[in-house]
Design an enzyme around this catalytic site. Sequence first.
Site, PDB file in Angstrom:
ATOM      1  N   ASP A 470      93.817  11.271  24.628  1.00  0.00           N
ATOM      2  CA  ASP A 470      92.582  10.565  24.986  1.00  0.00           C
ATOM      3  C   ASP A 470      91.918   9.979  23.740  1.00  0.00           C
ATOM      4  O   ASP A 470      92.227  10.358  22.599  1.00  0.00           O
ATOM      5  CB  ASP A 470      91.634  11.561  25.680  1.00  0.00           C
ATOM      6  CG  ASP A 470      90.705  10.887  26.674  1.00  0.00           C
ATOM      7  OD1 ASP A 470      90.510   9.667  26.576  1.00  0.00           O
ATOM      8  OD2 ASP A 470      90.165  11.600  27.540  1.00  0.00           O
ATOM      9  N   ASP A 540      88.574   5.856  34.759  1.00  0.00           N
ATOM     10  CA  ASP A 540      87.897   7.071  35.219  1.00  0.00           C
ATOM     11  C   ASP A 540      87.376   6.902  36.640  1.00  0.00           C
ATOM     12  O   ASP A 540      86.906   7.855  37.245  1.00  0.00           O
ATOM     13  CB  ASP A 540      86.728   7.415  34.290  1.00  0.00           C
ATOM     14  CG  ASP A 540      87.193   8.190  33.065  1.00  0.00           C
ATOM     15  OD1 ASP A 540      88.308   8.740  33.099  1.00  0.00           O
ATOM     16  OD2 ASP A 540      86.448   8.237  32.074  1.00  0.00           O
TER      17      ASP A 540
HETATM   18  C1  GLA Z   1      87.857  10.822  29.418  1.00  0.00           C
HETATM   19  C2  GLA Z   1      89.068  10.700  30.323  1.00  0.00           C
HETATM   20  C3  GLA Z   1      88.965  11.701  31.438  1.00  0.00           C
HETATM   21  C4  GLA Z   1      88.850  13.094  30.874  1.00  0.00           C
HETATM   22  C5  GLA Z   1      87.667  13.172  29.935  1.00  0.00           C
HETATM   23  C6  GLA Z   1      87.625  14.501  29.203  1.00  0.00           C
HETATM   24  O1  GLA Z   1      86.715  10.372  30.052  1.00  0.00           O
HETATM   25  O2  GLA Z   1      89.193   9.401  30.800  1.00  0.00           O
HETATM   26  O3  GLA Z   1      90.096  11.604  32.272  1.00  0.00           O
HETATM   27  O4  GLA Z   1      90.045  13.431  30.212  1.00  0.00           O
HETATM   28  O5  GLA Z   1      87.711  12.143  28.957  1.00  0.00           O
HETATM   29  O6  GLA Z   1      86.589  14.578  28.317  1.00  0.00           O
END
Ligand code: GLA
Length: 720
Positions: A470, A540
């Site tokens: 990420d 997301d």
């Molecule tokens: C980002 C990702 C999510 C999750 C969060 C965790 O927003 O897109 O899928 O992994 O971080 O903090």
Amino acid sequence: MIHADGKKFLLQGKNYGYAMCVTETGFLQHLHYGGKITEADLQYLIGIGKSTAPDPADVNKDMALNLMPGEFGFYAHGDFREPTAVFERTDGATVSRLRYENYSIKQGAPALQGLPHVRSGGETLIVTLKDDFSDIAVDLYYTVYDDSDVLVRNAVIRNTGKERVMLKKAFSFRVDLSGGNFKMLRLGGNWARERIPEIAPIAHGVTKLQSLYGCTSHMTNCFMGILKEHCTEECGECFGVQLIYSGSFALTAEWRKDAPLTLQGGIADIGFGWELCGGEAFTTPQALLTYSDEGLGGMSRSIHDFIRERIVNPASAFRRRPLLVNNWEATYFDFNNEKLFPIIDEAAKLGIDTFVLDDGWFGKRDSDWSGLGDWFVNEKKLKGGLKTVIDRCKQNGLKFGLWFEPEMVNEDSELYRAHPDWAIHKEGAELCRSRQQLVLDFTRKEVVDYVFGVVSKILKENDISYVKWDMNRNITENYSASLPAHRQGEFMHRYILGVYDLAERLTSAFPNVFFEGCAGGGARFDAGMLYYFPQIWTSDDTDGFERTKIQWGTSVCYPLSAMSCHVSVCPNHQTGRTTPFETRGNVASLGAFGYELDLSKMTDEEKELTKKQVDNYKRTEELILKGDLYRLMNPLEQNYFCEMVVSKDKTEAYVVGERILGIPCDYNQYVYLRGLDEERLYHIEELDITASGKALANAGLLLPKLRDFGSWAWHLKKVK
Ligand code: GLA
């Protein structure tokens, strides 16, 4: 196929031709990019080139070069369009004039050191230009494939002298399209609304798509589509340009009424600078130029094939994707073994094969205020460490995946306390603390080495088959204490080179680990990342309607197999909307499928539906990995969404659709299938209908009568 004689050049891909010539005064002139032409046509094109652009015979005449379609724009000497590159010499002069020097042809595609690149095949033309006023030479690379409509371009800028030169701008390519009335397709958006397509006429002046975020960004993808008049989803001519790059970028389209449309792009020029000492070369990222005479759909299919076959690591490109459940939306930071085990146990019963433990397993990570950078397990949360969770997965026959955010650090972390100087900062400038975190200075080798060490340790010591990488904030305070003042302009590009270095080292050291990219959802969704990570978390936003728009837009220039798509709970955490479970599953089945919820809290009905979705995905997976995508009904333009995937041999197809709102008197709607063999008969299992490919395309299928966000999924099989 490349035809070249040092005066004329013709590149021929599957359905396109690309031509240029050297003028009498030694300039490289662009002649044609579009549908096929033959070698014999070149003389004719040279004739037209002369009549439409002023003859640049007298190069000292002001403006002489201003209208000539070119391959690489230079600065301050008669071409007033935006330059492709700007080089500043030690006396501050930036005037340049590049003329043709020579050419060579090589088999295969160039392997760029430290940058993601096209992996294989093709034939490459290298045309070298030389500056009249300095020791700069520019090598223009063109890689052509007989079986593809994608042309690969980049430029290498070389300092052949002794005097230092500062690059102030170094784009990868320029191409001039003749004609007018072009429209531009851009993929814009924001967090949780990534890559929503917008099509608008190109106006006079410079249109710039750019990211200064340090990553591709949620806001603008590094893709630009150019549509000729009358181009639609399935008909007409269009072009796609996109970068194999993941950092700050720019793509420009410059149009004047009396000139061609000039497309250029590469590393963002704002803030950029690069010191090129004598004997050094600067390699720009590669760009993919795609031509289609089958509308936007044809362009997308060419790009999908190209990315899958020539950019994604062949070890994973067509490999079965893990069918996973991720705990993020199920628990966020609030988990322990007792909360995770029921999800794992249930996953096994439902046929899911991988459990991915998301953010929160390490350091003091109970919220987003602390812990990033401390890549060791938080035993307070996970008694017995990762091993206990992994053992639970193993007992259930599941594989285990783990989340990392390797580029980041919280101020409240052991790493920051030990190395505060490793976080990007500029003394005197207040820090931006987006999501309460700072970015590690990946321009510094010791920082990348450290992160490689700690992440490798976790991967070596534990049985981990999947990594979600990420990156949850943009870059600010662009500055590195390790670079001298005159080289601070190198910072942003060096940052992404550091990311690529780590990605290369980790993926090579752990070839059996499957890597998924992510950046606050889909902020770093690009062909550069896909070189290392075969799939990327698309957004997301997992809402069953919003996803139709996001996935539609993403599919414009990325294959379905690159998009991670998960079923989550309702009301949806991002939109508050409730859509049927079945619809969430159908929409997610158009990508690398998985779940993002607490499986143990599902109703019995949802569990039964999940088993069916898992079976369905196993059945359609080959199509998602290898098939041809046809976008049929655009949810941004109508009350329906529909896409279908057809196997390359046209024996099978999968159609998914959704009716957005229940509007009265809106039922007499048909969908017209595409991509089938018109002469064959197909059976549609769910409807128990048999019809010819011709009838399904021309007479269409009546859509089912559905309520808000109702959906359908049809499986088609060729009848023997
Ligand atoms: C980002 C990702 C999510 C999750 C969060 C965790 O927003 O897109 O899928 O992994 O971080 O903090």
